[in-house]
Design a protein around this motif. Structure first.
Motif, PDB file in Angstrom:
ATOM      1  N   PRO A 103      37.815  50.748  40.740  1.00  0.00           N
ATOM      2  CA  PRO A 103      36.913  50.751  41.894  1.00  0.00           C
ATOM      3  C   PRO A 103      35.655  49.910  41.596  1.00  0.00           C
ATOM      4  O   PRO A 103      35.080  49.994  40.516  1.00  0.00           O
ATOM      5  N   GLY A 104      35.286  49.076  42.531  1.00  0.00           N
ATOM      6  CA  GLY A 104      34.106  48.240  42.357  1.00  0.00           C
ATOM      7  C   GLY A 104      34.367  46.922  41.654  1.00  0.00           C
ATOM      8  O   GLY A 104      33.457  46.105  41.508  1.00  0.00           O
ATOM      9  N   ASP A 105      35.603  46.699  41.191  1.00  0.00           N
ATOM     10  CA  ASP A 105      35.941  45.438  40.527  1.00  0.00           C
ATOM     11  C   ASP A 105      35.918  44.282  41.515  1.00  0.00           C
ATOM     12  O   ASP A 105      36.270  44.443  42.679  1.00  0.00           O
ATOM     13  N   ASP A 106      35.536  43.128  41.008  1.00  0.00           N
ATOM     14  CA  ASP A 106      35.753  41.905  41.760  1.00  0.00           C
ATOM     15  C   ASP A 106      36.764  41.076  40.967  1.00  0.00           C
ATOM     16  O   ASP A 106      37.184  41.454  39.879  1.00  0.00           O
ATOM     17  N   THR A 107      37.161  39.968  41.516  1.00  0.00           N
ATOM     18  CA  THR A 107      38.169  39.133  40.874  1.00  0.00           C
ATOM     19  C   THR A 107      37.741  38.703  39.474  1.00  0.00           C
ATOM     20  O   THR A 107      38.533  38.742  38.527  1.00  0.00           O
ATOM     21  N   ASP A 108      36.480  38.321  39.331  1.00  0.00           N
ATOM     22  CA  ASP A 108      35.996  37.834  38.037  1.00  0.00           C
ATOM     23  C   ASP A 108      36.055  38.902  36.953  1.00  0.00           C
ATOM     24  O   ASP A 108      36.467  38.624  35.829  1.00  0.00           O
ATOM     25  N   SER A 109      35.639  40.136  37.259  1.00  0.00           N
ATOM     26  CA  SER A 109      35.647  41.186  36.237  1.00  0.00           C
ATOM     27  C   SER A 109      37.071  41.565  35.840  1.00  0.00           C
ATOM     28  O   SER A 109      37.355  41.817  34.666  1.00  0.00           O
ATOM     29  N   LEU A 110      37.982  41.593  36.810  1.00  0.00           N
ATOM     30  CA  LEU A 110      39.381  41.895  36.512  1.00  0.00           C
ATOM     31  C   LEU A 110      39.985  40.834  35.598  1.00  0.00           C
ATOM     32  O   LEU A 110      40.608  41.146  34.578  1.00  0.00           O
ATOM     33  N   ILE A 111      39.761  39.570  35.924  1.00  0.00           N
ATOM     34  CA  ILE A 111      40.307  38.476  35.117  1.00  0.00           C
ATOM     35  C   ILE A 111      39.633  38.410  33.752  1.00  0.00           C
ATOM     36  O   ILE A 111      40.287  38.126  32.746  1.00  0.00           O
ATOM     37  N   GLU A 112      38.345  38.711  33.685  1.00  0.00           N
ATOM     38  CA  GLU A 112      37.637  38.700  32.396  1.00  0.00           C
ATOM     39  C   GLU A 112      38.237  39.716  31.427  1.00  0.00           C
ATOM     40  O   GLU A 112      38.450  39.415  30.253  1.00  0.00           O
TER      41      GLU A 112
END
Length: 59
Positions: free
Chosen positions: A16-25
């Motif tokens: 919850p609260g993830d954006d694409t960048d944090s998920l890929i990081e």
């Protein structure tokens, strides 16, 4: 002829609260943990290899 082929995989989970960048990081960090661990490995962010690595980092 390709010769010997290996694969390393990093897996992260959508939180919850993830954006694409944090998920890929996080997936990228898992990928590099898998590469450091040897060939033909899959590392998820719940695995000890990834958890130990993130605990050692300073924010």
């Amino acid at each position: 002829i390709l010769g010997r082929v290996t694969i390393s995989v990093g897996v992260s989970m959508l939180k919850p609260g993830d954006d694409t960048d944090s998920l890929i990081e996080r997936a990228d960090a898992c990928l590099y943990a898998a590469k450091r661990g040897g060939r033909n490995r899959v590392v998820c962010e719940a695995d000890p290899e990834y958890v130990a690595e993130t605990r050692g980092q300073v924010a």
